[in-house]
Design an enzyme around this catalytic site. Structure first.
Site, PDB file in Angstrom:
ATOM      1  N   GLY A 263      12.553   0.329   2.319  1.00 51.91           N
ATOM      2  CA  GLY A 263      13.769   0.074   1.432  1.00 51.91           C
ATOM      3  C   GLY A 263      14.525  -0.980   1.870  1.00 51.91           C
ATOM      4  O   GLY A 263      14.378  -1.484   3.049  1.00 51.91           O
TER       5      GLY A 263
ATOM      6  N   THR B 279       6.460   0.888   7.738  1.00 46.47           N
ATOM      7  CA  THR B 279       7.725   1.528   7.868  1.00 46.47           C
ATOM      8  C   THR B 279       8.175   1.929   9.312  1.00 46.47           C
ATOM      9  O   THR B 279       7.485   1.841  10.460  1.00 46.47           O
ATOM     10  CB  THR B 279       7.562   2.988   7.191  1.00 46.47           C
ATOM     11  OG1 THR B 279       6.523   3.691   7.592  1.00 46.47           O
ATOM     12  CG2 THR B 279       7.132   2.787   5.887  1.00 46.47           C
TER      13      THR B 279
ATOM     14  N   SER C 229       0.917  -1.327  -0.103  1.00 52.07           N
ATOM     15  CA  SER C 229      -0.053   0.023   0.010  1.00 52.07           C
ATOM     16  C   SER C 229       0.744   1.232  -0.003  1.00 52.07           C
ATOM     17  O   SER C 229       2.013   1.236   0.690  1.00 52.07           O
ATOM     18  CB  SER C 229      -1.071   0.055   1.184  1.00 52.07           C
ATOM     19  OG  SER C 229      -1.445   1.176   1.275  1.00 52.07           O
TER      20      SER C 229
ATOM     21  N   ALA D 113       6.786  11.032   4.219  1.00 51.42           N
ATOM     22  CA  ALA D 113       5.889  11.544   5.119  1.00 51.42           C
ATOM     23  C   ALA D 113       4.679  11.969   4.531  1.00 51.42           C
ATOM     24  O   ALA D 113       4.139  12.798   4.627  1.00 51.42           O
ATOM     25  CB  ALA D 113       6.209  12.552   6.138  1.00 51.42           C
ATOM     26  N   VAL D 114       3.930  10.883   3.712  1.00 52.56           N
ATOM     27  CA  VAL D 114       2.805  11.377   2.758  1.00 52.56           C
ATOM     28  C   VAL D 114       1.780  11.679   3.604  1.00 52.56           C
ATOM     29  O   VAL D 114       0.995  12.618   3.403  1.00 52.56           O
ATOM     30  CB  VAL D 114       2.588  10.231   1.738  1.00 52.56           C
ATOM     31  CG1 VAL D 114       1.312  10.429   1.033  1.00 52.56           C
ATOM     32  CG2 VAL D 114       3.727  10.040   0.753  1.00 52.56           C
TER      33      VAL D 114
ATOM     34  N   CYS E 176       0.454   3.187  10.516  1.00 54.94           N
ATOM     35  CA  CYS E 176       1.005   4.486   9.868  1.00 54.94           C
ATOM     36  C   CYS E 176       1.756   5.542  10.777  1.00 54.94           C
ATOM     37  O   CYS E 176       0.923   5.942  11.672  1.00 54.94           O
ATOM     38  CB  CYS E 176      -0.185   5.107   9.332  1.00 54.94           C
ATOM     39  SG  CYS E 176       0.432   6.634   8.150  1.00 54.94           S
TER      40      CYS E 176
ATOM     41  N   LEU F  70      -1.007   9.507   4.464  1.00 55.31           N
ATOM     42  CA  LEU F  70      -2.317   8.999   3.960  1.00 55.31           C
ATOM     43  C   LEU F  70      -3.358  10.200   3.116  1.00 55.31           C
ATOM     44  O   LEU F  70      -4.519  10.292   3.336  1.00 55.31           O
ATOM     45  CB  LEU F  70      -3.191   8.879   5.240  1.00 55.31           C
ATOM     46  CG  LEU F  70      -2.546   7.776   6.024  1.00 55.31           C
ATOM     47  CD1 LEU F  70      -3.570   7.449   7.501  1.00 55.31           C
ATOM     48  CD2 LEU F  70      -2.619   6.253   5.472  1.00 55.31           C
TER      49      LEU F  70
END
Lengths: 254, 303, 303, 254
Positions: B217, B193, B21, B70-71, B130, B73
């Site tokens: 990563g 993450t 996701s 640090a999108v 998240c 959501l």
């Protein structure tokens, strides 16, 4: 437009200055993807210790006769440094083409570039000229040695130059160049953000249509990671890699 | 012909390779590069009850063999997904799983209730991990009681397959996994993450607008493999492994550690066609090792 | 001339650059490459009450931008250190700090009591976070009560500077740091290695004889920087930052996050002279930024 | 012996086969460190995406007249692959010299090498010969094309060859080579562990002094990380990088 992951061979790596090189690339399979001025590619860096993600580089020029795609590379870190050091004949893997590209307007366009930001304007000027438009380039740099590919630019339009130290063209910033006082129908701009903001302000004052090309930091380049967002008037946060990199200044919250 | 088929809860995957996701958009972004129907499944980006603008720019920075993001959501909300996205992707012949995020239990429940009727969405991945929004669920994911509260509530109203995505930012991830299993989850996916940060030493400012972000990563793969191994030894529901899978070898490594399926995340950014190469590698690996059924690899590490 | 002087507990460091336990032997191994007296200090390898053979080979494997190790506190015991090693290194003009490990509280106490009389050893680093031995202290380092029990017992008998090395394998490292501070520690150092594992997919065997090991190197730096920032905001004792410092920029990053001093670990393996280069970088950085006292950098991240 | 961190220039990168290259290196500062046969170097790999630590490589040969240090590289992964691809003139950073080295005995030594393990035996044979000793080389490989630098070896001793496929020398393993039945005073061996163990057993049976060179995985190479340990009879776990890589077989728990 369909995107491809494609291996390209470096036909020629031309070192312009200590800091800048032009890489002339040809697709291994001979099939050059269709691209638009202002679009960019994502370059895979295979031989660098500390480069993990691809590097977004705007398309500098397309030579359809020679089937060449040009990248203007500035040595800005380990990733771009290893590109500049790549010998002729080595292979670069690209994702191409990415982004929306500049508008192809009918009329007189002033194309304003600063530093390595001049890159996409060469391809843009070529296309505009071929469509029978009048093209003027206003290119700015710190000093003479940072003004690149002038011979190429001069083929496609009138050349106006600014250097901060006055070593070539008018002394000062591009926004202070006398050509800014003359008449034209469109401004299309790529360079450092402060420069683009200053240009945008002048365009707004003079009520001239203006597009700028943004360079927000990105990971994927295809609109998946949502990292390179720019806040826009009509759509909020949008991806510079997908809805951009070119934006009409009226769309930006500058 | 080798058998790559695996089962997660009530859904069958034609192979164990899925996408993580937030790294694969809604699948469409990758349609130019791969045939989406070849994937075992793909998890569409974190979906919340209401539209979210996400965090301000800058949202990412490259780190050694990884990246911080640090999108936050960013998404248009579950109704937009149902009305606008779902009709475009529902006919892709692969398992489409929606990642669900919320800031309180009722949000999670409401989103799941809205997704339940969708014929082609037969599983959700509940994001209780998240790290990038104040109430992005990581609070739920770092305690057993928090995880239980979300999972139990969703279980009451959602009868399809529920995968719970676990946070690695805990002392004992196996304990959380056991609590989630006991609360009715069909599967756990890990890891999300790792909470990290980076500072630009010249400007002295953090690289991310939110100061901290999620590290993903290849860099974190050894930690993720260890956690998958610990969790697979602690629960009996299938484990979905992710965290720094860059190639087929890495995918096999997670399965040997106990993962029934795997998710490819950050690697999609570097090679948008990597998932297909991973599926091919797994097939070749099985042939090379004389393995007919992928299930023989799951938890197949030898001591 | 810039001032690089920092203080940890009662000891003065001529500069904030130290080396991490287990990566620098007893200093002697690096004498061909650098002038040890230029270091702010160096932490000699983990010392236990009795001789330890450590774990069986293989003990290491390379990972993306890092490595896993499972040495397991191989050392000849504290008496050997006092009688054989100490006389050889005591005249090095730098702060020599002994890293102390134990499998129970009385071991820690006994080792510290034996070290206390040594004139040139004015600080110990208490390792309650070794992931590589069954009772290597990580048990102590992952709960507040465990950490308190060790620190309080040592504090009773050891009056010199006590640094406590924290484990990153926890949900809330700031809580542990606060407990350690309240128990009488003079400083905390973080992070120790991250518990990880890797599997050879061709042999299907783990790369390490102990299956899991400690992950170190540039790969984990973003997580370590985040933890240093959290801990520095939670305690008032000085924080020593470590975890993937490869160069001077990285050292500055940790100090901006709140570290009073830093330790260089895995980077010593790749460039045995890196510590000196880091000291020079810090001096140049301060001149470039017009900083006269290193203390201005500590916690100097700007929001 | 003093260890150095030193830049070397690749004077010549000679590709022996698709898999093997000899790198002839000269120190940039002209100062070649003193080294012993059987010692090794730690090579920094600067241009590989997935190589983090240095790579230990044994010293193949020292040419004091040309001031050259030779490394025999086998393409065994991304690190060694990038060494093999390094063009002439490029720079390699080494930590040199590392480890203890072989004993320099007086008498007739049989030097047994397998695969890339033949590397240190060339330098060892040179030194033994210069000291007036009789030297015999027994070199084994999968097939003819894996037998390397034979012209060089033949300068310093009698050559006995074994290939598994019989394409050169005697067919079979080195331990099956007829020379193993003849008389000599010492065996010094470097190659795959199973080969060295088989050789060690024969040496024990025949009561011949025998040294082997180990290749345990290591991080630092200078005795600091304690990762490359080998369990020994007299000292328990010792570092192969420091107390080794050469061990008398009586010290090993084989």
């Amino acid at each position: 437009m369909k995107k491809y992951i494609k291996d390209f061979e470096i036909k020629e790596n031309i070192s312009l200055t200590a800091q800048y090189s032009v890489l002339k690339l040809s697709p291994i399979d001979g099939q050059m993807p269709k691209t638009l001025p202002g679009q960019f590619v994502q370059v895979y860096v295979g031989n660098s210790r500390n480069t993990y993600l691809r590097r977004p580089i705007s398309i500098n020029y397309i030579d359809y006769d020679k089937n060449e795609l040009w990248l203007l590379i500035r040595d800005a870190g380990e990733g771009t440094n290893s590109m500049i050091k790549s010998p002729n004949g080595s292979i670069l893997n690209l994702i191409v083409p990415l982004g929306n590209g500049f508008s192809i307007n009918n009329g007189h366009s002033l194309l304003i570039g600063g530093g390595v930001g001049v890159a996409p304007l060469l391809y843009l000027g070529k296309v505009l000229k071929e469509r029978g438009n009048e093209v003027s380039f206003l290119l700015g740099a710190r000093s003479k040695c940072d003004l690149l590919l002038l011979d190429m630019f001069s083929q496609y339009g009138n050349l106006f130059l600014s250097t901060e130290d006055g070593s070539m063209g008018e002394k000062g910033l591009v926004t202070q160049n006398s050509v800014m006082q003359t008449d034209f129908d469109f401004i299309q701009c790529c360079g450092p953000k402060p420069m683009m903001m200053a240009v945008a302000n002048i365009a707004k004052e003079r009520n001239i249509e203006c597009e700028v090309s943004l360079e927000n930091m990105m990971a994927c380049g295809i609109g998946a990671c949502l990292c390179c967002v720019e806040d826009t008037a009509s759509s909020g946060n949008v991806c510079v890699c997908k809805e951009g990199p070119v934006f009409n200044i009226n769309e930006l919250k500058w | 012909m080798v058998n790559l088929n695996v089962k997660i809860g009530n859904i069958e995957l034609k192979n164990p390779v899925m996408t993580a996701s937030g790294t694969f958009g809604y699948g469409e972004e990758y349609a130019d590069f791969i045939d989406l129907s070849q994937l075992g499944g793909f998890i569409v980006k974190g979906t919340t009850l209401h539209h979210r603008e996400g965090n301000p720019y800058p949202r990412m920075v490259e780190t050694p063999s990884g990246m911080l993001n640090a999108v936050g959501l960013q998404n248009h909300g579950v109704d937009y997904f149902i009305n606008t996205i779902y009709p475009r992707i529902k006919d892709i012949d692969s398992q489409i799983i929606v990642n669900v995020s919320g800031s309180n239990v009722s949000d999670y429940v409401e989103v799941c209730e809205k997704l339940a009727p969708l014929e082609k969405i037969n599983a959700v991945e509940i994001n209780i991990s998240c790290p990038n929004v104040k109430q992005g669920g990581m609070a739920f994911g770092t305690t057993c009681s928090g995880a239980e509260s979300v999972v139990k509530a969703i279980r009451k109203c959602y009868n399809k397959t529920m995968i719970v995505k676990l946070s690695p930012n805990v002392t004992d991830i196996a304990e959380i996994a056991k609590a989630v299993e006991a609360s009715g989850a069909d599967s756990v996916s890990l890891t999300n993450t790792f909470l990290g940060m980076a500072i630009n030493t010249e400007t002295r400012k953090p690289y991310l607008s939110t100061i901290t972000g999620g590290l993903s990563g290849a860099c974190i793969r050894p930690i993720a493999v260890r956690m998958v191994w610990q969790v697979a030894n602690a629960v009996s529901i299938p484990v979905i492994g992710l965290g720094g899978i860059m190639n087929g070898r890495d995918a096999i490594e997670f399965m040997l550690a106990g993962a029934t399926a795997i998710q490819v995340g950050t690697a999609n950014f570097i090679d948008p066609a990597i998932t297909i190469k991973i599926i091919e590698y797994i097939q070749d690996y099985m042939v090379r090792h004389g393995i007919e059924d992928i299930k023989e690899i799951i938890g197949g590490m030898q001591l």
